[in-house]
Write a protein that holds these residues in place. Structure first.
Motif, short mmCIF file in Angstrom:
data_model
loop_
_atom_site.label_atom_id
_atom_site.label_comp_id
_atom_site.label_asym_id
_atom_site.label_seq_id
_atom_site.Cartn_x
_atom_site.Cartn_y
_atom_site.Cartn_z
N ILE A 1 -12.19 -64.57 0.56
CA ILE A 1 -12.19 -65.00 1.95
C ILE A 1 -10.94 -64.43 2.59
CG2 ILE A 1 -12.17 -66.93 3.56
CD1 ILE A 1 -13.49 -68.61 1.34
N HIS A 2 -11.11 -63.72 3.69
CA HIS A 2 -9.99 -63.06 4.36
C HIS A 2 -10.06 -63.39 5.85
CE1 HIS A 2 -6.99 -59.88 4.97
NE2 HIS A 2 -7.68 -59.57 6.05
N PHE A 3 -8.94 -63.92 6.39
CA PHE A 3 -8.83 -64.24 7.82
C PHE A 3 -7.79 -63.35 8.47
CE2 PHE A 3 -10.11 -68.43 6.24
CZ PHE A 3 -10.97 -68.86 7.23
N GLU A 4 -8.07 -62.94 9.68
CA GLU A 4 -7.06 -62.30 10.52
C GLU A 4 -7.36 -62.63 11.96
OE1 GLU A 4 -5.47 -58.36 10.14
OE2 GLU A 4 -6.10 -58.25 8.04
N GLU A 5 -6.34 -62.54 12.79
CA GLU A 5 -6.48 -62.77 14.23
C GLU A 5 -6.29 -61.46 14.97
OE1 GLU A 5 -7.11 -65.86 15.39
OE2 GLU A 5 -6.77 -66.94 13.52
N ILE A 6 -7.04 -61.30 16.03
CA ILE A 6 -6.86 -60.19 16.98
C ILE A 6 -6.42 -60.84 18.29
CG2 ILE A 6 -7.99 -58.36 18.30
CD1 ILE A 6 -10.05 -58.16 16.01
N TYR A 7 -5.39 -60.31 18.91
CA TYR A 7 -4.92 -60.81 20.19
C TYR A 7 -5.08 -59.71 21.22
CZ TYR A 7 -2.91 -64.56 17.44
OH TYR A 7 -2.75 -65.63 16.59
N VAL A 8 -5.70 -60.05 22.34
CA VAL A 8 -5.86 -59.07 23.42
C VAL A 8 -5.47 -59.70 24.74
CG1 VAL A 8 -7.69 -57.77 22.24
CG2 VAL A 8 -8.30 -59.59 23.81
N SER A 9 -5.01 -58.86 25.65
CA SER A 9 -4.74 -59.26 27.03
C SER A 9 -5.84 -58.68 27.90
CB SER A 9 -3.38 -58.72 27.49
OG SER A 9 -2.35 -59.26 26.72
N THR A 10 -6.19 -59.40 28.95
CA THR A 10 -7.20 -58.90 29.87
C THR A 10 -6.58 -58.74 31.25
OG1 THR A 10 -8.01 -61.11 30.42
CG2 THR A 10 -9.03 -60.00 28.54
N THR A 11 -7.18 -57.87 32.05
CA THR A 11 -6.59 -57.54 33.35
C THR A 11 -7.49 -57.86 34.53
OG1 THR A 11 -7.43 -55.27 33.22
CG2 THR A 11 -5.21 -55.67 32.33
N LYS A 12 -8.75 -58.28 34.25
CA LYS A 12 -9.70 -58.55 35.33
C LYS A 12 -10.37 -59.90 35.10
CE LYS A 12 -10.66 -53.66 35.58
NZ LYS A 12 -11.41 -52.66 34.87
N GLN A 13 -10.97 -60.44 36.15
CA GLN A 13 -11.69 -61.71 36.02
C GLN A 13 -12.84 -61.58 35.03
OE1 GLN A 13 -13.66 -63.24 39.54
NE2 GLN A 13 -13.67 -65.32 38.71
#
Length: 137
Positions: free
Chosen positions: A3-15
């Motif tokens: 079992i392997h977990f990772e997080e991805i973090y992204v920023s958004t620029t539009k509604q």
């Protein structure tokens, strides 16, 4: 079973926005060491969603247009009396917070034209967190 977990973090620029996260998910699957199993992609927000579809600019615009038609951002939703984002909650409910993909021979199984997208429904946001969990052997 691994079992392997990772997080991805992204920023958004539009509604409303589609962010292609396919490469990041495939890298997590590769690093997981899972040869055969499943990969869960889950966004931990009620005003965003995960979908799989083709990464073609016109289609991506069409998808966002249809989402806006479905959720009617300017309609007088009751939740807007508390927080002006009922449309985003409705979109998240209709589209779903997760997708599951098979993993075979150490690779994510997806169709030729299936990329994985975060669907931003209430942006811009400085951070959206996507959990990727890979399970198998």
């Amino acid at each position: 079973m691994k079992i392997h977990f990772e997080e991805i973090y992204v920023s958004t620029t539009k509604q409303f926005e589609l962010i292609d996260i396919t490469d990041q998910v495939e890298e997590i699957v590769r690093k997981s060491g899972v040869n055969n199993g499943i990969c869960l992609v889950f966004v931990a927000h009620s005003t965003a969603a995960i979908i799989a579809n083709e990464h073609e600019r016109g289609l991506m615009e069409d998808i966002l247009t249809k989402i806006k038609e479905l959720v009617e951002p300017n309609r007088g939703w009751k939740h807007n009396l508390i927080d002006d984002n009922a449309h985003a909650h409705l979109g998240g409910t209709l589209l779903g917070a997760d997708r599951v993909f098979p993993v075979r021979n150490g690779k994510l199984v997806r169709g030729t034209w299936q990329n994985i997208f975060l669907v931003e429904l209430d942006g811009p946001r400085s951070e959206r967190r996507i959990t990727v969990e890979v399970l198998g052997e």
